[in-house]
Design an enzyme around this catalytic site. Structure first.
Site, mmCIF file in Angstrom:
data_model
loop_
_atom_site.group_PDB
_atom_site.id
_atom_site.type_symbol
_atom_site.label_atom_id
_atom_site.label_comp_id
_atom_site.label_asym_id
_atom_site.label_seq_id
_atom_site.Cartn_x
_atom_site.Cartn_y
_atom_site.Cartn_z
ATOM 1 N N GLU A 45 0.915 -1.340 0.130
ATOM 2 C CA GLU A 45 -0.174 -0.067 -0.104
ATOM 3 C C GLU A 45 0.891 1.336 0.059
ATOM 4 O OE1 GLU A 45 -2.923 0.453 -0.860
ATOM 5 O OE2 GLU A 45 -3.591 -1.885 -0.439
ATOM 6 N N TYR A 128 -6.391 7.069 3.532
ATOM 7 C CA TYR A 128 -6.679 5.910 2.442
ATOM 8 C C TYR A 128 -5.971 4.563 2.903
ATOM 9 C CZ TYR A 128 -5.569 2.545 -0.860
ATOM 10 O OH TYR A 128 -5.050 1.409 -1.446
ATOM 11 N N ASP A 146 -9.731 5.672 -2.776
ATOM 12 C CA ASP A 146 -8.452 6.132 -3.513
ATOM 13 C C ASP A 146 -8.787 6.929 -4.830
ATOM 14 O OD1 ASP A 146 -9.445 3.970 -4.976
ATOM 15 O OD2 ASP A 146 -7.449 3.301 -5.548
ATOM 16 N N CYS A 198 -13.838 1.194 -15.210
ATOM 17 C CA CYS A 198 -14.214 2.448 -15.033
ATOM 18 C C CYS A 198 -12.985 3.499 -14.980
ATOM 19 C CB CYS A 198 -14.813 2.708 -13.499
ATOM 20 S SG CYS A 198 -15.774 4.351 -13.616
ATOM 21 N N CYS A 205 -18.150 0.397 -19.836
ATOM 22 C CA CYS A 205 -19.394 0.180 -18.920
ATOM 23 C C CYS A 205 -19.991 -0.946 -19.379
ATOM 24 C CB CYS A 205 -20.298 1.297 -19.435
ATOM 25 S SG CYS A 205 -19.536 3.194 -18.905
ATOM 26 N N CYS A 208 -19.290 -3.420 -16.808
ATOM 27 C CA CYS A 208 -19.074 -2.900 -15.479
ATOM 28 C C CYS A 208 -20.381 -3.516 -14.651
ATOM 29 C CB CYS A 208 -19.406 -1.482 -15.346
ATOM 30 S SG CYS A 208 -19.131 -0.881 -13.972
ATOM 31 N N CYS A 214 -25.487 3.291 -12.324
ATOM 32 C CA CYS A 214 -24.570 4.485 -12.482
ATOM 33 C C CYS A 214 -25.417 5.670 -13.052
ATOM 34 C CB CYS A 214 -23.512 3.958 -13.302
ATOM 35 S SG CYS A 214 -22.185 5.253 -13.521
#
Length: 361
Positions: A45, A128, A146, A198, A205, A208, A214
């Site tokens: 991370e 985060y 994030d 995305c 899309c 997705c 959305c």
DNA sequence: AACGCGGGGTC
DNA sequence: GACCCAGCGTT
């Protein structure tokens, strides 16, 4: 049908089902449902902050091999960490990485804490990273936000407030969707979706799992989001950088200040980085005012080095100076190193560009 | 809230 | 060129 305000359960169930089928295999990642080593999660991370998955991969493997546990890393000299980190950028991360390893090793017995406040108190761990470690390593239900998830949420709800002002609103929306169970897999799923589906431009899309919920997809204006505040133009700074070489071939390096730009990293000495044009003769006279230049040999130029930092462009003009022993400059923190040994030093990418420009590959 | 802080990939 | 990337610390 469009569901502009998805319920937490149906939304996260959809995302987790997608993750079970499509999770990417990454070096620091365990299979869905299996808890990874917190040390691995933390290390990855930190490296992934503002850095792409592809770039991090080799560094992650190298660090794990050099320092298998947080105790190993804590007992290493900072300089070794910086040398291994060289090229990855944002070097404050490496300094904080080492600080954090020392605290976890010494004060926490080598066991990473699993709660948000304790994680947030550690060097280099912000909102985060604390949420990501809590969720991924400890299966805590924390809300991870994030850059990927900011983009996804701002499209789901067509948030028109520009970032970074929209951050609070985005976090609130994200929290309302975060599941109680498998929050770590859920966070990683959203980040995968952000990276692969995305995307900032031309999102896919059609594949997705959240398209049905959305608002931007319904309206067809996905690429308008997230709205961002305008950026400032970067000025250009210039300087001479000196490749001072002794008859035995060694070249002068020195360590930069511990904080600030390229803090703690090694460099070839240079004149000040300024926005004005650099007059070479005057700069030489000024930089070597105290040196015995009668012992300098021929002075030649290398190829101009261009480099871009976060907030300015830099043009470095390499100047090669062969120096006989009596004329050796006496710089503070100076270190004479054979070019074959540069790999043992913490040279940032800018300075490896200088090496290339002088040695002509 | 704004700024300083790397480097590489992409269009 | 400009934008983006599993952001954080300081002011």
């Amino acid at each position: 049908m469009i569901d502009p305000v998805p319920s937490k359960k149906s939304f996260s169930t959809n995302i987790l089902d997608w993750y079970d089928l499509h999770a990417r295999s990454l070096p620091w990642r365990s299979p869905p449902g299996v808890r990874p080593d917190p040390y691995h999660v933390w290390l990855s991370e930190i490296m992934l902050q503002q850095t792409t998955v592809a770039t991090v991969g080799p560094y992650f493997e190298k660090f794990l091999k050099a320092w298998p546990t947080v105790h190993h890393m804590a007992s290493a000299p900072l300089d070794d960490i910086l040398t291994a980190w060289a090229g990855l950028g944002y070097y404050a991360r490496a300094r904080n990485l080492h600080k954090c390893a020392v605290v976890v090793s010494r004060d926490f017995g080598g066991v990473f804490p699993d709660d948000l406040p304790s994680l947030l108190s550690l060097p280099g761990i912000g909102p985060y990273t604390a949420a990501a470690i809590a969720a991924i390593a400890f299966d805590r239900s924390s809300t991870v936000v994030d850059g990927n998830i900011e983009r996804i949420i701002s499209r789901l709800y067509r948030i028109n407030t520009p970032l970074p002002a929209a951050k609070k609103e985005i976090t609130k929306k994200a929290a309302a969707l975060t599941p109680e169970k498998r929050a770590g897999d859920y966070a990683q799923a959203l980040m995968d979706i952000g990276a692969v589906i995305c995307t900032p431009r031309r999102p896919n899309c059609g594949t997705c799992p959240a398209a049905h919920a959305c608002a931007a997809f319904a309206k067809g204006d996905m690429e308008k989001y997230p709205v961002k505040a305008p950026k400032k133009v970067k000025p250009t700074r210039r300087a001479l950088v000196f490749w001072l070489q002794l008859p035995d071939g060694r070249v002068l390096l020195r360590r930069r200040a511990e904080t600030g730009l390229l803090g703690g990293m090694m460099e070839f000495p240079s004149t000040d980085w300024v926005e004005e044009a650099v007059e070479i003769e005057a700069a030489l006279d000024s930089f070597f005012a105290d040196e015995r230049r009668e012992f300098f040999g021929e002075i030649t130029a290398g190829d101009l080095v261009r480099h871009t930092f976060t907030h300015f462009h830099l043009e470095l003009q390499p100047v090669v100076v062969h120096v006989d022993e009596p004329g050796r400059p006496d710089l503070a923190d100076g270190l004479w190193v054979r070019p074959a040994d540069f790999g043992n030093y913490a040279l940032p990418t800018l300075m490896t560009k200088v090496v290339r420009a002088v040695t002509d590959r």
